[in-house]
Design an enzyme around this catalytic site. Structure first.
Site, mmCIF file in Angstrom:
data_model
loop_
_atom_site.group_PDB
_atom_site.id
_atom_site.type_symbol
_atom_site.label_atom_id
_atom_site.label_comp_id
_atom_site.label_asym_id
_atom_site.label_seq_id
_atom_site.Cartn_x
_atom_site.Cartn_y
_atom_site.Cartn_z
ATOM 1 N N GLY A 10 26.339 12.525 29.155
ATOM 2 C CA GLY A 10 26.993 11.727 29.375
ATOM 3 C C GLY A 10 28.289 11.867 30.279
ATOM 4 O O GLY A 10 28.244 13.212 30.443
ATOM 5 N N ASP A 33 20.212 16.033 24.851
ATOM 6 C CA ASP A 33 20.354 14.641 25.610
ATOM 7 C C ASP A 33 19.393 13.776 25.800
ATOM 8 O O ASP A 33 17.815 14.493 25.881
ATOM 9 C CB ASP A 33 21.243 14.148 27.201
ATOM 10 C CG ASP A 33 21.743 13.400 27.337
ATOM 11 O OD1 ASP A 33 21.463 12.040 26.460
ATOM 12 O OD2 ASP A 33 22.896 13.452 27.411
ATOM 13 N N ARG A 35 18.185 11.927 27.864
ATOM 14 C CA ARG A 35 17.768 12.379 29.363
ATOM 15 C C ARG A 35 17.654 13.363 30.245
ATOM 16 O O ARG A 35 19.027 14.153 29.272
ATOM 17 C CB ARG A 35 18.256 10.757 29.969
ATOM 18 C CG ARG A 35 19.356 10.998 30.171
ATOM 19 C CD ARG A 35 20.109 8.994 30.822
ATOM 20 N NE ARG A 35 21.413 9.367 30.114
ATOM 21 C CZ ARG A 35 21.967 9.891 31.459
ATOM 22 N NH1 ARG A 35 22.535 10.081 32.123
ATOM 23 N NH2 ARG A 35 23.828 9.213 30.916
ATOM 24 N N TYR A 141 31.054 -1.542 18.418
ATOM 25 C CA TYR A 141 31.539 0.204 19.098
ATOM 26 C C TYR A 141 32.561 0.762 18.079
ATOM 27 O O TYR A 141 33.052 1.571 17.566
ATOM 28 C CB TYR A 141 31.565 0.064 20.350
ATOM 29 C CG TYR A 141 32.456 1.373 20.848
ATOM 30 C CD1 TYR A 141 32.215 2.144 21.010
ATOM 31 C CD2 TYR A 141 33.429 1.182 21.112
ATOM 32 C CE1 TYR A 141 32.308 3.901 21.008
ATOM 33 C CE2 TYR A 141 34.108 2.451 21.658
ATOM 34 C CZ TYR A 141 33.398 4.105 22.056
ATOM 35 O OH TYR A 141 34.005 5.043 22.140
HETATM 36 C C1 AKB Z 1 35.483 2.255 25.437
HETATM 37 O O1 AKB Z 1 35.824 1.389 26.746
HETATM 38 O O2 AKB Z 1 34.058 1.697 25.869
HETATM 39 C C2 AKB Z 1 35.668 3.638 25.985
HETATM 40 C C3 AKB Z 1 36.819 4.174 24.988
HETATM 41 C C4 AKB Z 1 37.879 3.527 24.903
HETATM 42 O O3 AKB Z 1 35.757 4.575 23.527
HETATM 43 N N1 AKB Z 1 35.953 4.095 26.904
#
Ligand code: AKB
Length: 314
Positions: A10, A33, A35, A141
């Protein structure tokens, strides 16, 4: 010492693996990874195809190579995470538990796990965001990173797991492309400025976000991992700061080098994510506890990016 980098192909993983190989020797750094990655990475040392969510596969690789440290860089980032919320949660949390448990069982000694400015949310103070503050992330996230931080601290307190972490800002590099983040515009803009002399930005002109040049981020990662254990006083994750800018500020800086460059703004769903994040970060604790100091500002980042992209693309 043998080190395993999971997610080695990555954006951060590639540069981190190459740097670790430079420091410790190629054979000591196992890249893994789901891939295959760049030719340079594949050819320079051991590589394993590995699913970060498959606990027996991960354990087998750790035992086979007698791995002592793991850098777990596999993750689904903010923008892609909003498209695949359950997948993002499963990957980001599942992979962390596998590594934390291996350390709890003393099969590995030390862990690096990346967190992000995404742990902050719309109710967080947005300017000079403190280390300890309101954290109500609104992306999957961000929720996964905030939860991960709590688990890291828990495993340190309850089981003595030596886990270290940084809240990365948006990272800017010319060697590898980002994937699925909200801060990705700050890399795309360079490629488009050089190739097409224009860029359509998916964020508004005045959206300030914390950013960092990749070389600084890799150095921070190595420094926190090399710091004496007793210096690491925060076991959730450290705020880390480099620079902070808006799309119009970076565009203005690029225009100094490419006068015909033009930027347009067409915000999409990523605007809401960016609006929920801080504009700048206070990283006093990282500076005090393990001596963090950034080198690159916006001007040096723009110069370095353009110079390197020009020389690699001819
Ligand atoms: C994202 O934009 O999701 C990442 C981060 C700020 O963790 N680059």
């Amino acid at each position: 010492m043998t080190i395993l980098v999971i997610g080695a192909c990555g954006q951060i993983g590639t540069e981190l693996t190459m740097k670790l190989r430079e420091i410790h020797g190629n054979d000591r750094i196992i890249a893994a990874d789901i891939r295959e990655g760049s030719e340079e990475l594949m050819a320079s040392g051991p590589f394993e195809i590995l699913d970060a969510m498959n606990s027996s596969q991960v354990e087998d690789v750790c035992l086979h190579y007698e791995v002592e440290e793991v850098y777990l860089m596999a993750a689904m980032l903010s923008a892609t995470g909003e498209k695949f919320p359950e997948k993002a949660w499963d990957l980001n949390m599942g992979s962390l538990f596998i590594i934390l448990n291996l350390a709890k069982e003393k099969k590995i000694n030390k862990i690096f796990w990346p967190s992000s400015i995404a742990v902050f949310g719309p109710t967080t103070p947005q300017v000079d965001t403190p280390q300890h503050t309101i954290m109500e992330p609104s992306t999957v996230y961000g929720i996964s990173k905030q939860t991960g931080e709590r688990w890291c601290e828990y495993y340190f307190n309850k089981y003595g797991v030596d886990v270290r972490s940084i809240r990365y800002p948006g990272l800017i590099s010319w060697k590898t492309q980002p994937g699925g983040g909200t801060t990705d515009y700050a890399i795309d803009i360079f490629h488009k400025a050089l190739n097409e002399k224009e860029y359509e930005c998916f964020l508004e002109a005045d959206t300030a976000l914390p950013m960092m040049y990749m070389e600084d981020a890799i150095r921070a990662t190595l420094e926190i991992m090399m710091a004496p254990k007793e210096h690491i006083k925060i076991r959730s994750s450290y705020n880390l700061s480099g620079m902070s800018f808006t799309p119009s500020q970076i565009a203005a800086d690029i225009t100094r080098h490419i006068p015909e460059f033009k930027i347009d703004y067409r915000p999409d769903f990523r605007q809401e994510i960016a609006d929920s994040w801080p504009g700048s970060i206070n990283d006093d604790r990282a500076r005090k506890d393990w001596g963090w100091k950034h080198v690159y500002d916006l001007e040096t980042t723009v110069e370095t990016m353009l110079e390197n992209l020009r020389s690699t693309t001819g």
